[in-house]
Design a protein around this motif. Sequence first.
Motif, PDB file in Angstrom:
ATOM      1  N   ARG A 294      28.821  39.871 -16.192  1.00 25.69           N
ATOM      2  CA  ARG A 294      29.259  39.230 -14.501  1.00 25.69           C
ATOM      3  C   ARG A 294      28.248  39.322 -13.617  1.00 25.69           C
ATOM      4  NH1 ARG A 294      33.965  38.223 -12.953  1.00 25.69           N
ATOM      5  NH2 ARG A 294      35.362  38.683 -14.911  1.00 25.69           N
ATOM      6  N   VAL A 295      27.903  38.398 -13.583  1.00 19.15           N
ATOM      7  CA  VAL A 295      26.793  38.575 -12.075  1.00 19.15           C
ATOM      8  C   VAL A 295      28.078  38.897 -10.400  1.00 19.15           C
ATOM      9  CG1 VAL A 295      25.639  37.074 -10.618  1.00 19.15           C
ATOM     10  CG2 VAL A 295      25.597  36.512 -13.044  1.00 19.15           C
ATOM     11  N   PRO A 296      26.951  39.757 -10.008  1.00 18.39           N
ATOM     12  CA  PRO A 296      28.041  40.327  -9.141  1.00 18.39           C
ATOM     13  C   PRO A 296      27.738  38.866  -7.394  1.00 18.39           C
ATOM     14  CG  PRO A 296      26.842  42.157  -9.326  1.00 18.39           C
ATOM     15  CD  PRO A 296      26.171  41.057 -10.008  1.00 18.39           C
TER      16      PRO A 296
ATOM     17  N   SER B  87      28.334  31.865  -9.131  1.00 12.61           N
ATOM     18  CA  SER B  87      26.760  32.062  -9.205  1.00 12.61           C
ATOM     19  C   SER B  87      26.340  30.434  -9.943  1.00 12.61           C
ATOM     20  CB  SER B  87      26.138  32.589  -8.285  1.00 12.61           C
ATOM     21  OG  SER B  87      25.560  33.681  -9.177  1.00 12.61           O
ATOM     22  N   ILE B  88      26.438  31.145 -10.912  1.00 12.96           N
ATOM     23  CA  ILE B  88      26.100  30.383 -12.303  1.00 12.96           C
ATOM     24  C   ILE B  88      26.766  29.269 -12.669  1.00 12.96           C
ATOM     25  CG2 ILE B  88      24.407  32.188 -12.569  1.00 12.96           C
ATOM     26  CD1 ILE B  88      26.295  32.812 -14.598  1.00 12.96           C
ATOM     27  N   LEU B  89      27.752  28.823 -12.152  1.00 15.49           N
ATOM     28  CA  LEU B  89      28.947  28.003 -12.474  1.00 15.49           C
ATOM     29  C   LEU B  89      28.875  28.478 -14.268  1.00 15.49           C
ATOM     30  CD1 LEU B  89      26.889  24.532 -11.199  1.00 15.49           C
ATOM     31  CD2 LEU B  89      28.626  25.915 -10.407  1.00 15.49           C
ATOM     32  N   ASN B  90      29.530  29.604 -14.336  1.00 18.94           N
ATOM     33  CA  ASN B  90      30.090  29.889 -15.410  1.00 18.94           C
ATOM     34  C   ASN B  90      30.980  30.843 -15.454  1.00 18.94           C
ATOM     35  OD1 ASN B  90      30.664  29.371 -18.310  1.00 18.94           O
ATOM     36  ND2 ASN B  90      28.432  31.250 -18.554  1.00 18.94           N
ATOM     37  N   PRO B  91      32.360  29.966 -15.606  1.00 18.18           N
ATOM     38  CA  PRO B  91      33.058  31.198 -14.739  1.00 18.18           C
ATOM     39  C   PRO B  91      33.379  31.814 -16.567  1.00 18.18           C
ATOM     40  CG  PRO B  91      34.217  29.247 -16.126  1.00 18.18           C
ATOM     41  CD  PRO B  91      32.579  28.888 -15.047  1.00 18.18           C
ATOM     42  N   CYS B  92      33.836  34.023 -15.916  1.00 19.77           N
ATOM     43  CA  CYS B  92      33.988  34.188 -16.978  1.00 19.77           C
ATOM     44  C   CYS B  92      35.561  34.575 -17.037  1.00 19.77           C
ATOM     45  CB  CYS B  92      33.633  35.804 -16.256  1.00 19.77           C
ATOM     46  SG  CYS B  92      31.927  35.925 -16.228  1.00 19.77           S
ATOM     47  N   ASN B  93      35.657  33.938 -18.914  1.00 19.53           N
ATOM     48  CA  ASN B  93      36.935  34.488 -18.421  1.00 19.53           C
ATOM     49  C   ASN B  93      37.112  36.263 -19.183  1.00 19.53           C
ATOM     50  OD1 ASN B  93      36.191  34.649 -21.434  1.00 19.53           O
ATOM     51  ND2 ASN B  93      35.908  32.672 -21.491  1.00 19.53           N
ATOM     52  N   MET B  94      39.074  36.160 -19.802  1.00 18.95           N
ATOM     53  CA  MET B  94      39.200  37.440 -20.424  1.00 18.95           C
ATOM     54  C   MET B  94      38.639  38.063 -22.053  1.00 18.95           C
ATOM     55  SD  MET B  94      40.347  38.833 -18.380  1.00 18.95           S
ATOM     56  CE  MET B  94      41.734  39.949 -18.490  1.00 18.95           C
ATOM     57  N   SER B  95      38.522  36.712 -22.988  1.00 16.38           N
ATOM     58  CA  SER B  95      37.801  37.946 -24.084  1.00 16.38           C
ATOM     59  C   SER B  95      36.620  37.330 -23.633  1.00 16.38           C
ATOM     60  CB  SER B  95      37.992  35.703 -25.190  1.00 16.38           C
ATOM     61  OG  SER B  95      37.473  34.764 -24.411  1.00 16.38           O
ATOM     62  N   ALA B  96      35.162  36.484 -23.310  1.00 13.70           N
ATOM     63  CA  ALA B  96      34.424  37.006 -22.804  1.00 13.70           C
ATOM     64  C   ALA B  96      34.149  38.561 -22.249  1.00 13.70           C
ATOM     65  CB  ALA B  96      33.385  36.492 -22.393  1.00 13.70           C
ATOM     66  N   SER B  97      34.993  38.934 -21.260  1.00 13.75           N
ATOM     67  CA  SER B  97      34.681  40.072 -20.415  1.00 13.75           C
ATOM     68  C   SER B  97      35.137  41.557 -21.431  1.00 13.75           C
ATOM     69  CB  SER B  97      36.314  40.195 -19.081  1.00 13.75           C
ATOM     70  OG  SER B  97      35.639  38.923 -18.448  1.00 13.75           O
TER      71      SER B  97
END
Length: 282
Positions: A17-19, A42-52
């Motif tokens: 994740r980008v701060p 900031s990079i238009l690619n939201p982080c989801n729970m599975s990715a996290s």
Amino acid sequence: MKSLTSADFSHNDLSGRVPETGQFAYFNASSFLANPQLCGPSILNPCNMSASSQLESDRQHRSFKLQLPGKSKFLLALGLLFCSIVFAVTVVIKTRLMMKRNVKSWKLTAFQKLEFGSDEIVECLNDNYMIGRGGAGIVYRGTMPNGKEVAVKRLLGISKGSTHDNGFSAEIQTLGKIRYRNIVRLLTFCSNKECNLLVYEYMRTGNLGELLHGKRAGYLNWEMRLRIAIEAAKGMCYLHHDCRPPILHRNVKSNNILLDANFEAHVADFGLAKVFERHRNF
């Protein structure tokens, strides 16, 4: 670095994740190109729970991989230490068993009643106890458990197993039966397949040669020298005329005339010249 408003992190294969705080709020998507594993507004690619979760799993996996070599080294060192201890214990046990086996293999021929055995005699074969060396063998001084001092001569130049060849044992027994005041008494004969030992009574003053020519030269006055000569002659006379069969010394010299605590002479190494001549391997 609050004045930093632009930075380029592209093409670095970064992940996570980008701060969104600090100066990262000023960076746009162009700052993170070619990093498909990055996520954030900031990079238009939201982080989801599975990715996290996956990112956290990857982080833990990398942490485990970094810690594994250290654990492996510890386990390896522990294994080597255990093997070393097992090896050392095994060597000690085998050495003790061999020593016991060697002691049991000794054959003891006593010429009088003894209060010690072959194991006490063998313990005397130590360089720290060596008191003399000659063509016949090496002599060690020993103290038995009852306090009796003995001289142990390790015979040299006689082949292994020769104690049963050509009457060697019979000749040693003949020497052991001699009882005369001016002859060193042979107490016992101890042998195995590797070694032959003669055990004599210990003469505390040493040999005549040392008193005549060694560091203590000049200690003997003429009266003492005459008495020693007469006593040695009596011992030689007994060997030549009173023994059956007669025993020829063949190696009469001052070093073979031993003196007890009272400076009384005793003939030593009698008969060994004949024994060695017959049994030595050339």
